[in-house]
Design a protein around this motif. Structure first.
Motif, PDB file in Angstrom:
ATOM      1  N   UNK A 154      -0.902   5.156 -26.576  1.00  0.00           N
ATOM      2  CA  UNK A 154      -1.424   5.203 -25.259  1.00  0.00           C
ATOM      3  C   UNK A 154      -1.474   6.420 -24.705  1.00  0.00           C
ATOM      4  N   UNK A 155      -1.210   7.573 -25.397  1.00  0.00           N
ATOM      5  CA  UNK A 155      -2.457   9.196 -24.860  1.00  0.00           C
ATOM      6  C   UNK A 155      -3.033   9.278 -25.372  1.00  0.00           C
ATOM      7  N   UNK A 156      -3.853   8.846 -26.355  1.00  0.00           N
ATOM      8  CA  UNK A 156      -4.869   9.204 -26.963  1.00  0.00           C
ATOM      9  C   UNK A 156      -6.425   8.209 -26.524  1.00  0.00           C
ATOM     10  N   UNK A 157      -5.363   6.955 -26.249  1.00  0.00           N
ATOM     11  CA  UNK A 157      -6.977   6.736 -25.163  1.00  0.00           C
ATOM     12  C   UNK A 157      -7.077   6.650 -23.890  1.00  0.00           C
ATOM     13  N   UNK A 158      -6.429   7.728 -23.609  1.00  0.00           N
ATOM     14  CA  UNK A 158      -6.681   8.236 -22.170  1.00  0.00           C
ATOM     15  C   UNK A 158      -7.684   9.276 -22.627  1.00  0.00           C
ATOM     16  N   UNK A 159      -8.433   9.801 -23.622  1.00  0.00           N
ATOM     17  CA  UNK A 159      -9.809  10.874 -23.875  1.00  0.00           C
ATOM     18  C   UNK A 159     -10.591   9.577 -24.151  1.00  0.00           C
ATOM     19  N   UNK A 160     -12.002   9.809 -22.952  1.00  0.00           N
ATOM     20  CA  UNK A 160     -13.011   8.446 -23.297  1.00  0.00           C
ATOM     21  C   UNK A 160     -13.387   8.066 -24.945  1.00  0.00           C
ATOM     22  N   UNK A 161     -13.460   9.938 -25.373  1.00  0.00           N
ATOM     23  CA  UNK A 161     -14.401   9.229 -26.862  1.00  0.00           C
ATOM     24  C   UNK A 161     -13.754   9.399 -27.809  1.00  0.00           C
ATOM     25  N   UNK A 162     -11.949   8.726 -27.567  1.00  0.00           N
ATOM     26  CA  UNK A 162     -11.827   8.401 -28.636  1.00  0.00           C
ATOM     27  C   UNK A 162     -12.446   6.345 -29.060  1.00  0.00           C
ATOM     28  N   UNK A 163     -12.916   6.375 -30.411  1.00  0.00           N
ATOM     29  CA  UNK A 163     -12.342   5.283 -31.055  1.00  0.00           C
ATOM     30  C   UNK A 163     -12.115   4.715 -32.256  1.00  0.00           C
ATOM     31  N   UNK A 164     -11.164   3.159 -31.291  1.00  0.00           N
ATOM     32  CA  UNK A 164     -10.349   2.509 -31.711  1.00  0.00           C
ATOM     33  C   UNK A 164     -10.926   1.653 -33.027  1.00  0.00           C
ATOM     34  N   UNK A 204      -9.832  -1.348 -36.689  1.00  0.00           N
ATOM     35  CA  UNK A 204      -8.637  -2.252 -37.126  1.00  0.00           C
ATOM     36  C   UNK A 204      -7.520  -1.477 -37.695  1.00  0.00           C
ATOM     37  N   UNK A 205      -7.021  -0.440 -37.807  1.00  0.00           N
ATOM     38  CA  UNK A 205      -6.505   0.152 -38.254  1.00  0.00           C
ATOM     39  C   UNK A 205      -5.683   1.492 -38.148  1.00  0.00           C
ATOM     40  N   UNK A 206      -6.666   1.963 -36.698  1.00  0.00           N
ATOM     41  CA  UNK A 206      -6.220   3.149 -35.946  1.00  0.00           C
ATOM     42  C   UNK A 206      -7.118   3.344 -34.892  1.00  0.00           C
ATOM     43  N   UNK A 207      -7.247   5.098 -35.549  1.00  0.00           N
ATOM     44  CA  UNK A 207      -8.406   4.998 -34.270  1.00  0.00           C
ATOM     45  C   UNK A 207      -8.834   6.587 -34.482  1.00  0.00           C
ATOM     46  N   UNK A 208      -9.938   6.773 -34.126  1.00  0.00           N
ATOM     47  CA  UNK A 208     -10.102   8.454 -34.491  1.00  0.00           C
ATOM     48  C   UNK A 208     -10.435   9.216 -32.948  1.00  0.00           C
ATOM     49  N   UNK A 245      -4.920  22.950 -26.762  1.00  0.00           N
ATOM     50  CA  UNK A 245      -3.828  23.148 -26.077  1.00  0.00           C
ATOM     51  C   UNK A 245      -4.082  21.085 -25.827  1.00  0.00           C
ATOM     52  N   UNK A 246      -5.250  20.374 -25.945  1.00  0.00           N
ATOM     53  CA  UNK A 246      -5.757  19.135 -25.988  1.00  0.00           C
ATOM     54  C   UNK A 246      -6.748  18.540 -27.061  1.00  0.00           C
ATOM     55  N   UNK A 247      -6.085  17.169 -26.551  1.00  0.00           N
ATOM     56  CA  UNK A 247      -7.267  16.694 -27.956  1.00  0.00           C
ATOM     57  C   UNK A 247      -8.535  16.789 -27.769  1.00  0.00           C
ATOM     58  N   UNK A 248      -9.904  17.850 -27.211  1.00  0.00           N
ATOM     59  CA  UNK A 248     -10.747  17.594 -26.854  1.00  0.00           C
ATOM     60  C   UNK A 248     -12.134  18.906 -27.739  1.00  0.00           C
ATOM     61  N   UNK A 249     -12.882  18.927 -28.008  1.00  0.00           N
ATOM     62  CA  UNK A 249     -14.282  19.610 -27.966  1.00  0.00           C
ATOM     63  C   UNK A 249     -15.003  19.782 -27.485  1.00  0.00           C
TER      64      UNK A 249
END
Length: 674
Positions: free
Chosen positions: A72-82, A84-88, A129-133
């Motif tokens: 739920x936390x990582x899905x708030x960041x648009x570049x995340x790719x969901x 089948x087995x997890x996410x990038x 501090x956050x999952x962005x680059x």
């Protein structure tokens, strides 16, 4: 991983790939053998977003990442790719590139180089501090403002900006007009940037809680070398260019500023200021010609700033377009995929109508005519925009009014334009009035149209191909269509749309307005027929360009050059308008500088107007109300000296030391504008 500070680090050799100071681990010397941190030993990891531990956190699928998150936390960041087995996680896609091209899940350019040197093609910034680059290109191609160096290798993005209490320029401010229709009223305001919209213009329900605009949700941030509008104190929105901290004077670099702030250079005055995202929004093409900005009461410095901003905007736009063209040619990109169809395809309950042969009108042309039912003939069907039917028309097989059915199109080709993406150009000469192509696609109803537009807004899709056919049907050439879908808009087009009746049903054809030479781009005026564009900047470059799609082009002068020259020679008596004789009311709030719903001062000769909120009024004042400009700020008595930039004023007793002459434009102003 613990104190988020640089230094000599000990690396965990297990799954988290974490780095630690010996002191933070309570160690005095380097451990012998393989080092595994406490989290990897226990198997209970911390979410990189919310910083809470738990067994429900999952690791990013990339082997060298090592970051753990709640889904739920990582899905708030648009570049995340969901997957089948997890996410990038979002750490592996540049936010700037992704915001510019969200469809490309690997949106990053160039070679990534560890932060710390500018020798490589690209420097990438990795946040603690956050999952962005973000990437920083030495050519400023993708130069993002979301980076601020706090140490040699530690970067913090401006999402962590914290406003200082009591600092006026740290307060969030929203515009007082809708970004779509430019009108005031009840607005839905973004809580991250100054954007504001009417709920009706976005076609959404009133949201509960915090609300962010589509650009902010997509992760778009201001860039270096970008022209923006900036709000400072009580001044009006002022045009400025965002500067890289290394290119500004040393004394400006040393000015006090916080994490998340960036320097801007104001046009007109050449002053610098450190500001942040909540007080800037992008400059758009056509802003310089806005009546609200160039209307009465605008001083010379501001006009100069608008002119400089317009020139600089065009320079930067030309540089960007040239880079984009070079990159596209280098990559030899093809147009986005779509399914090529020859006729309209109905979707859902939408129907295609077919008339009985007895209902199809019959023309008076004869098979012996030179060009029966042709372009220069007097065919009644052609005049009434009806296509002849081969079994009804007296001319039979010689009939020349069956272009839709026979798909008699001149030869065209798709090509890449300099500034408007893909376009369509003629490969042969086309006569005036000749049939160019039929606009075909999926036939959808209004409900499906709104659903597709809503989906496009949620997924940051900006290209629309929708054209109104009749009151119940819309052609969407986005997923399916023909070459006509590549025709761009122009305020002075060489083609036009015509609705013809073909075998009992309405169809849209594109016809040449003028003689078109081979190699010329084919364009038509979208007018108000295109749905879903909103207020999109027009880049047609025509002399009568309106500046935006959906806005009528400027009217062309009806006089010939010769007549207009004669009229110029005649001495004309200029009649003074009432506005020139006496300026009754100003157009913008004297406190904040914005337009909207205003209350006016009733004191004779005072043109000042205000927002009720700016004066802390809960309702509009009634009767003969005088604005606070006429009372001393210190004692409330009648004022004798006035600040010309804000409502502050002072009586004779309190004015000493409170007012000075501005070096900017020579006006009398109070100490707030020093």
């Amino acid at each position: 991983q613990i104190c988020e500070k640089p230094g000599e680090l000990l690396l965990c050799e297990a799954q988290c790939c974490g780095a630690f100071h010996l002191q933070c681990l309570g160690l005095s010397e380097m451990p012998k053998g393989k080092f595994i941190c406490n989290e990897c030993s226990t198997g209970v990891h911390t979410c990189f977003v919310c910083k809470s531990c738990g067994e429900d956190v999952k690791r990013c699928l990339l082997p060298l990442c090592g970051k753990y998150y709640h889904e739920a936390c990582i899905q708030k960041y648009p570049p995340t790719v969901m997957q089948n087995k997890g996410f990038r996680c979002s750490l592996h896609i540049c936010m700037t590139c992704h915001a510019a091209n969200p469809a490309n899940i690997s949106a990053s350019k160039g070679t990534r180089v560890l932060q710390g040197g500018l020798g490589g093609a690209v420097t990438w910034f990795f946040f603690v501090s956050c999952p962005l680059w973000f990437t920083w290109f030495t050519t400023s191609l993708c130069c993002c403002l979301c980076v601020l160096a706090t140490a040699q290798a530690v970067i913090i993005c401006p999402n962590h900006f914290t406003a200082r209490r009591g600092c006026r320029n740290h307060e969030h401010v929203n515009v007082s007009w809708c970004f779509v229709c430019s009108e005031g009223g009840s607005l839905l305001c973004c809580e991250s940037c100054p954007a504001a919209f009417h709920r009706e213009c976005l076609n959404i329900e009133m949201p509960e809680g915090s609300w962010y605009c589509n650009d902010c949700k997509a992760g778009k941030k201001p860039h270096y070398k970008e022209v923006v509008w900036v709000k400072v104190g009580r001044y009006r929105w002022w045009p400025a260019e965002i500067c890289h901290p290394r290119t500004i004077p040393v004394n400006i670099q040393k000015m006090k500023h916080d994490i998340g702030e960036f320097p801007v250079l104001f046009f007109g005055s050449k002053d610098y200021l450190w500001t942040h995202q909540a007080r800037v929004f992008p400059y758009m093409e056509g802003d310089v010609s806005s009546k609200d900005k160039m209307g009465k009461g605008v001083d010379g410095i501001y006009k100069k700033a608008l002119q400089e901003a317009a020139v600089r905007f065009e320079e930067l736009k030309a540089q960007k377009e040239l880079r984009q063209l070079q990159e596209d040619k280098k990559n030899d990109k093809k147009p986005p995929p779509y399914k090529h169809i020859k006729v309209n395809r109905p979707v859902g309950k939408v129907q295609i109508f077919t008339a009985d042969l007895s209902e199809i009108p019959r023309c008076n042309c004869k098979p012996t005519d030179e060009n029966p039912c042709g372009l220069d003939s007097e065919c009644i069907n052609r005049m009434l925009l009806y296509e002849c039917h081969p079994m009804v028309c007296p001319a039979g097989e010689r009939c020349q009014n069956q272009c839709f059915s026979k798909r008699q199109y001149p030869e065209v080709q798709i090509f890449r334009t300099l500034a408007r993406g893909w376009g369509l150009q003629a490969k042969t000469d086309i006569r005036k009035g000749e049939f160019v192509n039929e606009y075909v696609g999926e036939l959808i109803d209004e409900e499906e149209c709104r659903a597709r537009i809503r989906y496009a807004q949620e997924h940051d899709i900006t290209n629309f191909y929708m054209l109104t056919l009749d009151k119940d049907r819309i052609i969407d050439a986005g997923p399916k269509g023909n070459y006509a879908r590549f025709m761009n808009h122009c305020c002075q087009p060489n083609c036009e749309t015509q609705k013809w009746c073909v075998n009992g049903d309405t169809r849209v054809g594109l016809f040449a307005l003028v003689n078109i030479k081979a190699g010329t781009e084919l364009t038509f005026n979208y007018n108000l027929e295109c749905l879903g564009n909103g207020k999109t900047v027009c880049k047609c470059g025509a002399p009568n360009c309106s500046g935006f799609l959906g806005v009528r082009p400027k009217s062309q002068p009806s006089l010939t050059e010769e007549k207009s020259k004669k009229l110029k020679r005649r001495p004309q008596m200029k009649r003074r308008s009432q506005a020139e004789v006496m300026k009754e009311r100003e157009d913008e709030c004297f406190s904040c500088g914005d337009g909207g719903q205003l209350v006016s001062c009733k004191k004779s000769g005072c043109p000042k107007v205000y927002h009720a909120d700016c004066l802390n009024l809960t309702k509009r004042p009634a009767g003969k109300w005088e604005c606070p400009w006429h009372q001393c700020d210190m004692c409330g008595k009648e004022a004798a000296s006035f600040c010309e930039m804000c409502p502050r004023s002072f009586c004779k007793q309190h004015r000493e030391g409170m007012l000075f002459i501005s070096k900017l434009d020579g006006r009398l102003c109070c100490t707030e504008h020093d």
